[in-house]
Scaffold this motif. Structure first.
Motif, PDB file in Angstrom:
ATOM      1  N   THR A 217       0.806  -1.221   0.000  1.00  0.00           N
ATOM      2  CA  THR A 217       0.000   0.000   0.000  1.00  0.00           C
ATOM      3  C   THR A 217       0.838   1.269   0.000  1.00  0.00           C
ATOM      4  O   THR A 217       0.694   2.133  -0.876  1.00  0.00           O
ATOM      5  N   ASN A 218       1.717   1.418   0.999  1.00  0.00           N
ATOM      6  CA  ASN A 218       2.507   2.652   1.081  1.00  0.00           C
ATOM      7  C   ASN A 218       3.469   2.789  -0.108  1.00  0.00           C
ATOM      8  O   ASN A 218       3.690   3.899  -0.611  1.00  0.00           O
TER       9      ASN A 218
ATOM     10  N   ASP B 221       0.902   8.152   5.081  1.00  0.00           N
ATOM     11  CA  ASP B 221      -0.121   7.239   4.586  1.00  0.00           C
ATOM     12  C   ASP B 221      -1.340   8.068   4.171  1.00  0.00           C
ATOM     13  O   ASP B 221      -1.234   9.282   3.974  1.00  0.00           O
ATOM     14  N   THR B 222      -2.497   7.455   4.070  1.00  0.00           N
ATOM     15  CA  THR B 222      -3.674   8.179   3.582  1.00  0.00           C
ATOM     16  C   THR B 222      -4.243   9.154   4.606  1.00  0.00           C
ATOM     17  O   THR B 222      -5.057  10.008   4.261  1.00  0.00           O
TER      18      THR B 222
ATOM     19  N   GLN C 139      -7.257   3.836   4.123  1.00  0.00           N
ATOM     20  CA  GLN C 139      -6.099   2.971   4.342  1.00  0.00           C
ATOM     21  C   GLN C 139      -6.519   1.501   4.360  1.00  0.00           C
ATOM     22  O   GLN C 139      -5.863   0.648   3.752  1.00  0.00           O
TER      23      GLN C 139
ATOM     24  N   GLU D 106      -5.478  -1.474   1.698  1.00  0.00           N
ATOM     25  CA  GLU D 106      -4.763  -2.660   2.176  1.00  0.00           C
ATOM     26  C   GLU D 106      -5.576  -3.941   2.006  1.00  0.00           C
ATOM     27  O   GLU D 106      -5.021  -4.980   1.614  1.00  0.00           O
TER      28      GLU D 106
ATOM     29  N   THR E 199      -5.120   7.684  10.558  1.00  0.00           N
ATOM     30  CA  THR E 199      -5.133   6.210  10.579  1.00  0.00           C
ATOM     31  C   THR E 199      -4.923   5.746  12.012  1.00  0.00           C
ATOM     32  O   THR E 199      -3.781   5.582  12.450  1.00  0.00           O
TER      33      THR E 199
ATOM     34  N   GLU F 148      -2.701   2.555  12.919  1.00  0.00           N
ATOM     35  CA  GLU F 148      -1.306   2.459  12.485  1.00  0.00           C
ATOM     36  C   GLU F 148      -0.322   2.868  13.574  1.00  0.00           C
ATOM     37  O   GLU F 148       0.883   2.876  13.346  1.00  0.00           O
TER      38      GLU F 148
END
Length: 428
Positions: free
Chosen positions: A312-313, A341-342, A348, A352, A395, A398
């Motif tokens: 993802t990242n 990230d988002t 996110q 993912e 997020t 995370e």
């Protein structure tokens, strides 16, 4: 003999309260190694005291929602290109698995345990913030710079994140306002209750989280004044509104964060190239992530099952490159957007784990709201509101202290909810 059993039971319950309190308290002070140890001790304790009654344990809809979300995280191992990184992500999300089982095993459902844990958390917020205030004062006397009295700089001694920390402040504030019978039962606390409430309100402004400030202003009158005479106390929300309007009208460290949103350039977000020198405010960056998420999932044809955590990242950074966003600057050592990230848990999770992961995440929120309604638990409802709102701006899963907020606190409130029927227990 009965007195001896009661004494032993009280000791076990106090032990449970101390171990449980160590989890949020260590998060408030940003002591993550101690936090991990506290979680392990709670799990071990629950196994010791609850293993004998394990046959009677039933995983309810609420706890099951966490386990299902953890299952979709584990399922990414099937199609990941980076097995070790995926395992590391699973390890960081283990609280989704072990904490529901730990609370299911714990035989203690005492409201008093819940209240002690929340009280210890509030005291940790007070002590840690005073430490930060002292350091900010020392910095100001040496340099004349007031920046350390606001936002992330205020938490420099703790190396904490201002928004996450402000949620702990928010929870402490709501605890003092909602569970007042317990607060009033402690004489020394009753005398300084309103001083603490005002201090926590001030602390929210110091931390300058736009989201938490707005949610607090919306919930405070609804939660607290609902059980009072509005005709008598109307001036409280009115005063808060006036203070907010006046405060935001003048240029200061707090108002500047709100005024920044007024300069949002919606047209720029449609451009194929943003530009390396272009500044994005918080709203612009988050809106851009909606576009990024759609384009990535569409191009990768990954709508149903996502890209996995490990991809993802990496894919996001490629998207930033394509938009020519500000990246790593070797001269200054700044990483720009390349470690971002988002900043949206819904986006996110969708990146993912696809739509399946998003649905299971939404299931957790539905379970929390449902539980708050069924238990008529105002504090749990406040948590639900702040979690749902926060998931649009960051997020929450995370970071380790985000996991504690998202998993531990709702489970704690579920295990012993505050209702009129439990009033006698809380006084005991």
């Amino acid at each position: 003999m009965q007195h001896l059993k009661n004494t032993m039971s009280n000791r076990w319950q106090m032990t449970a309260a101390i171990l449980l309190a160590a989890i949020p308290v260590s998060c408030v002070f940003n002591l993550m190694k101690i936090n991990s140890l506290a979680i392990i001790l709670v799990v071990a304790f629950s196994l010791v005291v609850g293993w004998g009654s394990r046959k009677n344990i039933k995983l309810d809809f609420f706890k099951l929602s966490y386990l299902l979300y953890f299952a979709v995280i584990v399922s990414a191992l099937i199609h990941t290109s980076n097995f070790s990184l995926e395992l590391k992500n699973i390890e960081s999300k283990l609280s989704l698995l072990i904490l529901p089982f730990a609370f299911a095993l714990l035989p203690f459902k005492s409201v008093y345990i819940r209240q002690l844990v929340l009280l210890f958390t509030t005291l940790a917020v007070l002590v840690s913030s005073i430490i930060c205030l002292i350091f900010a004062g020392m910095y100001w006397t040496k340099t004349g710079d007031t920046s350390h009295f606001f936002y992330h700089e205020f938490l420099t001694p703790l190396k904490h994140h201002a928004v996450f920390y402000s949620i702990f402040v928010f929870i402490s504030l709501m605890f003092f306002l909602i569970e007042t019978p317990f607060i009033n039962s402690i004489q020394w606390l009753k005398k300084i209750k309103w001083g603490i409430i005002l201090y926590l309100l001030l602390l929210l402004f110091v931390l300058s989280s736009k989201m938490v400030i707005v949610i607090s202003f919306l919930l405070l009158p609804a939660i607290y004044l609902k059980r009072n005479d509005w005709k008598r106390w109307w001036w409280i929300p009115a005063s808060l509104l006036v203070v907010a309007i006046v405060g935001l009208s003048y240029k200061n460290s707090i108002s500047s964060r709100f005024h920044d949103l007024l300069d949002t350039n919606f047209t720029m977000l449609k451009s194929d190239v943003i530009g390396k020198g272009e500044y994005l405010n918080g709203l612009e960056f988050r809106l851009l992530q909606w576009r990024n998420t759609y384009e990535i999932l569409n191009n990768k044809e990954a709508w149903w099952f996502g890209l996995t955590f490990s991809e993802t990242n990496k894919t996001l950074y490629e998207q930033y490159d394509a938009l020519q966003l500000y990246g790593e600057n070797t001269a200054t050592g700044k990483t720009g957007y390349y470690l971002y990230d988002t900043h949206n848990q819904f986006l996110q999770t969708t990146l993912e784990y696809g739509i399946l992961g998003l649905l299971l995440l939404l299931l957790i929120y539905i379970a929390i709201v449902r539980l708050a309604v069924l238990q008529k638990d105002k504090l749990l409802f406040c948590l639900a509101v702040i979690f749902i709102t926060f998931s649009f701006t960051d997020t929450i899963l995370e970071r380790q202290y985000g996991m504690v907020l998202f998993v531990f606190l709702p489970l704690l409130l579920q295990s012993a909810h505050f209702t009129p029927k439990s009033k006698t227990e809380s006084e005991g």
